[in-house]
Design a protein around this motif. Structure first.
Motif, PDB file in Angstrom:
ATOM      1  N   TYR A 149       0.877  -1.110  -0.226  1.00 60.06           N
ATOM      2  CA  TYR A 149       0.079   0.134   0.173  1.00 60.06           C
ATOM      3  C   TYR A 149       0.285   1.029  -0.352  1.00 60.06           C
ATOM      4  O   TYR A 149       2.469   0.661   0.695  1.00 60.06           O
ATOM      5  N   ALA A 150       0.108   1.827  -1.173  1.00 59.33           N
ATOM      6  CA  ALA A 150       1.074   3.687  -0.757  1.00 59.33           C
ATOM      7  C   ALA A 150      -0.109   4.148  -1.074  1.00 59.33           C
ATOM      8  O   ALA A 150      -1.086   3.855  -1.899  1.00 59.33           O
ATOM      9  N   GLU A 151       0.386   5.474  -0.956  1.00 57.58           N
ATOM     10  CA  GLU A 151      -1.142   6.714  -1.184  1.00 57.58           C
ATOM     11  C   GLU A 151      -0.438   7.100  -2.573  1.00 57.58           C
ATOM     12  O   GLU A 151       0.675   7.128  -2.908  1.00 57.58           O
ATOM     13  N   GLY A 152      -2.002   7.768  -3.426  1.00 54.16           N
ATOM     14  CA  GLY A 152      -1.268   7.918  -4.448  1.00 54.16           C
ATOM     15  C   GLY A 152      -0.981   7.329  -5.957  1.00 54.16           C
ATOM     16  O   GLY A 152      -0.875   7.536  -6.952  1.00 54.16           O
ATOM     17  N   VAL A 153      -1.127   5.992  -5.575  1.00 56.42           N
ATOM     18  CA  VAL A 153      -1.148   4.918  -6.279  1.00 56.42           C
ATOM     19  C   VAL A 153      -2.586   3.761  -6.148  1.00 56.42           C
ATOM     20  O   VAL A 153      -3.055   3.810  -4.753  1.00 56.42           O
ATOM     21  N   ASP A 154      -2.945   3.341  -6.990  1.00 60.31           N
ATOM     22  CA  ASP A 154      -4.052   1.758  -7.087  1.00 60.31           C
ATOM     23  C   ASP A 154      -3.446   0.666  -6.221  1.00 60.31           C
ATOM     24  O   ASP A 154      -1.607   0.520  -6.727  1.00 60.31           O
ATOM     25  N   PHE A 157      -4.007  -5.055  -1.421  1.00 63.50           N
ATOM     26  CA  PHE A 157      -3.277  -5.382  -0.221  1.00 63.50           C
ATOM     27  C   PHE A 157      -3.980  -6.172   0.563  1.00 63.50           C
ATOM     28  O   PHE A 157      -4.983  -6.109   0.838  1.00 63.50           O
ATOM     29  N   MET A 158      -3.635  -6.954   1.667  1.00 61.47           N
ATOM     30  CA  MET A 158      -3.908  -7.890   1.965  1.00 61.47           C
ATOM     31  C   MET A 158      -3.705  -7.263   3.766  1.00 61.47           C
ATOM     32  O   MET A 158      -2.824  -6.139   3.852  1.00 61.47           O
ATOM     33  N   ASP A 159      -4.600  -7.058   5.092  1.00 64.61           N
ATOM     34  CA  ASP A 159      -4.609  -6.856   5.818  1.00 64.61           C
ATOM     35  C   ASP A 159      -3.722  -7.809   6.413  1.00 64.61           C
ATOM     36  O   ASP A 159      -4.660  -8.216   7.499  1.00 64.61           O
ATOM     37  N   GLU A 299      -8.035  -8.829  -8.208  1.00 60.83           N
ATOM     38  CA  GLU A 299      -8.349  -7.362  -8.793  1.00 60.83           C
ATOM     39  C   GLU A 299      -6.693  -6.555  -9.089  1.00 60.83           C
ATOM     40  O   GLU A 299      -7.506  -5.299  -9.636  1.00 60.83           O
ATOM     41  N   ALA A 300      -5.796  -6.592  -8.478  1.00 60.91           N
ATOM     42  CA  ALA A 300      -4.875  -6.154  -8.903  1.00 60.91           C
ATOM     43  C   ALA A 300      -4.704  -5.649 -10.142  1.00 60.91           C
ATOM     44  O   ALA A 300      -4.648  -4.111 -10.713  1.00 60.91           O
ATOM     45  N   ALA A 301      -4.719  -6.639 -11.397  1.00 60.40           N
ATOM     46  CA  ALA A 301      -4.782  -6.390 -12.998  1.00 60.40           C
ATOM     47  C   ALA A 301      -6.178  -5.548 -12.870  1.00 60.40           C
ATOM     48  O   ALA A 301      -5.864  -4.602 -13.890  1.00 60.40           O
ATOM     49  N   GLN A 302      -6.967  -6.203 -11.946  1.00 62.08           N
ATOM     50  CA  GLN A 302      -8.700  -5.364 -12.539  1.00 62.08           C
ATOM     51  C   GLN A 302      -8.494  -3.756 -12.866  1.00 62.08           C
ATOM     52  O   GLN A 302      -8.870  -2.626 -13.589  1.00 62.08           O
ATOM     53  N   LEU A 303      -7.400  -3.136 -11.583  1.00 59.66           N
ATOM     54  CA  LEU A 303      -7.425  -2.093 -11.633  1.00 59.66           C
ATOM     55  C   LEU A 303      -6.373  -1.696 -12.139  1.00 59.66           C
ATOM     56  O   LEU A 303      -6.835  -0.718 -13.180  1.00 59.66           O
ATOM     57  N   LEU A 304      -6.086  -2.000 -12.929  1.00 63.33           N
ATOM     58  CA  LEU A 304      -4.348  -1.848 -14.015  1.00 63.33           C
ATOM     59  C   LEU A 304      -5.060  -1.322 -15.149  1.00 63.33           C
ATOM     60  O   LEU A 304      -5.504  -1.077 -16.119  1.00 63.33           O
ATOM     61  N   LEU A 305      -6.341  -2.547 -15.521  1.00 62.30           N
ATOM     62  CA  LEU A 305      -6.906  -2.625 -16.400  1.00 62.30           C
ATOM     63  C   LEU A 305      -8.124  -1.267 -16.938  1.00 62.30           C
ATOM     64  O   LEU A 305      -7.783  -1.221 -18.251  1.00 62.30           O
ATOM     65  N   PRO A 315      -6.644   7.551  -7.345  1.00 60.76           N
ATOM     66  CA  PRO A 315      -6.168   6.593  -6.716  1.00 60.76           C
ATOM     67  C   PRO A 315      -7.268   5.437  -5.915  1.00 60.76           C
ATOM     68  O   PRO A 315      -8.314   6.311  -4.555  1.00 60.76           O
ATOM     69  N   ARG A 316      -6.896   4.380  -6.142  1.00 61.67           N
ATOM     70  CA  ARG A 316      -8.234   3.232  -5.360  1.00 61.67           C
ATOM     71  C   ARG A 316      -7.604   2.294  -5.281  1.00 61.67           C
ATOM     72  O   ARG A 316      -6.377   1.833  -4.834  1.00 61.67           O
ATOM     73  N   THR A 317      -7.711   1.833  -3.808  1.00 61.29           N
ATOM     74  CA  THR A 317      -7.239   0.766  -2.923  1.00 61.29           C
ATOM     75  C   THR A 317      -8.423  -0.282  -2.763  1.00 61.29           C
ATOM     76  O   THR A 317      -9.928  -0.666  -2.786  1.00 61.29           O
ATOM     77  N   ARG A 318      -8.352  -1.780  -2.939  1.00 63.46           N
ATOM     78  CA  ARG A 318      -8.900  -3.267  -2.741  1.00 63.46           C
ATOM     79  C   ARG A 318      -8.149  -3.539  -1.090  1.00 63.46           C
ATOM     80  O   ARG A 318      -6.905  -4.000  -1.714  1.00 63.46           O
ATOM     81  N   ARG A 319      -8.910  -3.498  -0.126  1.00 63.99           N
ATOM     82  CA  ARG A 319      -8.096  -4.441   1.142  1.00 63.99           C
ATOM     83  C   ARG A 319      -8.678  -5.842   0.912  1.00 63.99           C
ATOM     84  O   ARG A 319     -10.125  -5.583   1.071  1.00 63.99           O
TER      85      ARG A 319
END
Length: 330
Positions: A149-154, A157-159, A299-305, A315-319
């Motif tokens: 996880y980092a701010e400013g980018v899709d 990540f796992m909690d 899900e990470a791949a879908q964000l990029l696609l 930027p979006r996050t998927r936890r």
């Protein structure tokens, strides 16, 4: 028989060639019903686009670069499965770049390497917060972080903090002394990650909240020999019965092996809790934290696609949250 063409697909679906092209390129502008018609025509005709013509016509590589620390662990094999499934559905090729050490990451940050000739970039596990804030990470093309996880980018990540907390809450209910084996934050100096630090923080917080303490903590590097050595050290000094939280299934598996050699019974003499729920965990009866690794990669791949398809939002996050799977070892 001649191979079907994009014109054949368009004719059968009752749409223009441009619409077929947009579906093949996973463009967001195509309506769902139209996309379904085109995909059905593609399936009925068994149409396969010419990748070379596609690249020339679109001015794109239709390749995604995946930069990750190593490719030899079960976790990254599963992560790649999730990534590749999504990218293949969208007809993108995947180029894998195992960095192996920190110096290679530094080299990739500052040079026009092959990885940056792709349409998009996936970076796995690295803690890139500082690099992003310093604008050292090249982000000319759409980029997504996975298992980080980092701010400013899709990010997907796992909690791990919650996962560690779940392990601690459960371990605190079990009798006997508590022990823990951690993975080094710098995995043999391969890369910096918050993953294991967060698991430790969550575990210790939960144990203390229950009024318990950890008798001994041992740190091991992330390889089979180091894991076995850590198991030997822990069991040499343990008071039985006891409970051990191994912060990765690799460590838990080594602990089960060493316990068996010593004639100890897992679940009675030594209770073992792992983290990952690797494919072999169920067969060995390992109590562990299940991670939806493939789903996280997908899900990470879908964000990029969606970025490649034209999405320009913030930027979006998927936890993703691990869940405790109780089996025979604890």
């Amino acid at each position: 028989m001649r191979k079907p063409t994009i014109q054949d697909v368009a004719r059968q679906a009752g749409v223009g060639v441009g619409t077929v092209s947009r579906v093949l390129n996973n463009h967001a502008a195509v309506k769902g019903a139209t996309r379904d018609l085109v995909l059905k025509a593609i399936a009925d005709l068994d149409y396969t686009p010419n990748p070379h013509a596609r690249r020339i016509a679109g001015g794109k590589s239709y390749t995604i670069s995946v930069l990750l620390p190593v490719v030899t662990t079960e976790f990254y094999v599963r992560l790649l499965d999730g990534l590749e499934t999504a990218f293949q559905e969208a007809r993108y090729d995947v180029a894998i770049f195992p960095l192996l050490d920190r110096s290679r990451l530094e080299r990739y940050l500052g040079s026009h390497t092959l990885a940056y000739q792709a349409d998009g970039l996936v970076m796995a596990t690295y803690n890139l917060t500082q690099l992003l804030s310093e604008r050292r990470l090249r982000t000319q093309q759409p980029t997504v972080l996975v298992d980080a996880y980092a701010e400013g980018v899709d990010c997907a990540f796992m909690d791990n903090l919650t996962g560690g907390r779940l392990a601690g809450e459960y371990a605190a209910t079990l009798p006997g002394e508590l022990y823990a084996i951690w993975v080094e934050t710098e995995l043999d100096q391969l890369f910096t990650t918050r993953v294991f630090e967060e698991r430790r923080t969550g575990f210790l917080e939960a144990v203390r909240a229950a009024g318990r303490g950890v008798r001994t903590e041992i740190t091991a590097s992330f390889d089979a020999l180091a894991a076995r050595n850590a198991a030997v050290t822990l069991l040499d000094g343990a008071q039985f019965p006891c409970t051990v939280f191994a912060s990765a299934d690799l460590l838990a598996g080594a602990l089960l092996d060493e316990a068996q050699v010593r004639g100890l019974t897992p679940g009675r003499d030594v209770r073992v809790i792992g983290f990952d729920d690797q494919p072999w965990a169920a067969a060995r009866g390992l109590t562990t934290l299940h991670q939806p690794v493939e789903q996280m990669g997908y899900e990470a791949a879908q964000l990029l696609l969606t970025r490649l398809g034209g999405h320009r939002g913030p930027p979006r996050t998927r936890r993703f949250e691990p869940r405790l799977i109780v089996r025979d070892t604890a």
